[in-house]
Motif scaffolding. Sequence first.
Motif, mmCIF file in Angstrom:
data_model
loop_
_atom_site.group_PDB
_atom_site.id
_atom_site.type_symbol
_atom_site.label_atom_id
_atom_site.label_comp_id
_atom_site.label_asym_id
_atom_site.label_seq_id
_atom_site.Cartn_x
_atom_site.Cartn_y
_atom_site.Cartn_z
ATOM 1 N N ASP A 1 0.869 -1.174 0.000
ATOM 2 C CA ASP A 1 0.000 0.000 0.000
ATOM 3 C C ASP A 1 0.914 1.234 0.000
ATOM 4 O O ASP A 1 1.317 1.723 1.057
ATOM 5 C CB ASP A 1 -0.902 -0.037 1.242
ATOM 6 C CG ASP A 1 -1.850 1.154 1.318
ATOM 7 O OD1 ASP A 1 -1.609 2.153 0.621
ATOM 8 O OD2 ASP A 1 -2.826 1.072 2.089
ATOM 9 N N THR A 2 1.232 1.700 -1.203
ATOM 10 C CA THR A 2 2.219 2.781 -1.340
ATOM 11 C C THR A 2 1.740 4.058 -0.664
ATOM 12 O O THR A 2 2.501 4.716 0.057
ATOM 13 C CB THR A 2 2.460 3.057 -2.840
ATOM 14 O OG1 THR A 2 2.743 1.800 -3.459
ATOM 15 C CG2 THR A 2 3.619 3.995 -3.055
ATOM 16 N N ASP A 3 0.468 4.397 -0.870
ATOM 17 C CA ASP A 3 -0.032 5.680 -0.348
ATOM 18 C C ASP A 3 -0.046 5.712 1.172
ATOM 19 O O ASP A 3 0.401 6.675 1.794
ATOM 20 C CB ASP A 3 -1.453 5.951 -0.869
ATOM 21 C CG ASP A 3 -1.443 6.249 -2.358
ATOM 22 O OD1 ASP A 3 -0.333 6.454 -2.901
ATOM 23 O OD2 ASP A 3 -2.526 6.245 -2.962
ATOM 24 N N ALA B 1 2.033 7.995 3.814
ATOM 25 C CA ALA B 1 1.345 8.835 4.800
ATOM 26 C C ALA B 1 1.849 8.536 6.211
ATOM 27 O O ALA B 1 2.104 9.451 7.011
ATOM 28 C CB ALA B 1 -0.163 8.606 4.706
#
Length: 275
Positions: free
Chosen positions: A259-261, A265
């Motif tokens: 999950d790159t985003d 974050a």
Amino acid sequence: MQDPSAPHLNVLDLAATRGDGVFETISVGGAAPQALEHHLRRFAASAAMLDLPAPDSATWRQAIRMVIAHLDSTSALTNGAEAWVKTVLTRGIEGDGRPTGWVYGTLSGDFSSERTTGIRVVTLDRGFRHDVAATSPWLLAGAKTLSYAVNRAVAREATRRDADDVLFVSSDGILLEGPTSTLITRTGDRLCTPGPDLGILDGTTQASIFRFAESRGMSTLSAHLSVDDLAASDAAWLVSSVRLAAPIRAIDGIPFAVDTDFSAAMNAFLLAQRE
Ligand code: PLP
């Protein structure tokens, strides 16, 4: 302030001869120790589990801040360089009865690849049941002791298995923690971590991330997870001070979605943390 490369430790100190002591490793961001009070609470809890004298928090807090100020003499940390500080409390010199303690600090390495591309983990049996802390407290499960030879050995085992890190599993199949990190899984907008009843470390980074997630309206919980639960989750991370949130990109050789985003974050939040 002392030169860390000069000799300091007595050869009979029980840290050196028995690994008999406790420690903390604290991230420094923007010249501020991160999650300092949580680290100090855990330091005291580890010391209590080993029947060491209670560390005087005010003295350690002051020593930590002095080391950081020294590291930041050129304002590198104020300008964004990452660093870490280690606090160590040992049972002292054998037969002397007085503890030894010190604080050490240095600039951090570059963990950008681990934080973005992610890490390949292998699951390894820790050899204890999930309830070891309740059944056998003398094994010190959940204390951050200096006896990290096993934690280093499993890292070499991971390399032999073409992986980057390890996720410990109890002998009865419950996911525990990494040798230097805490597991977090995400399923939808719910984060989950193995519970504190499992004889694992009370992770400061995991606690900070849970506060961050809750502030974004996500739910968080502690639970018993199996390898199948992990594989069925949407994403997962090994999180820790210094390396911060490392997304898991393979489990036992099987690719796993990153999950790159949310990784970005979480790491941005952790890097901006100032206390
Ligand atoms: N579990 C173990 C065994 C560790 O050694 C560490 C940190 O070194 C962690 C978990 C993660 O703890 P923290 O997030 O406070 O660095």
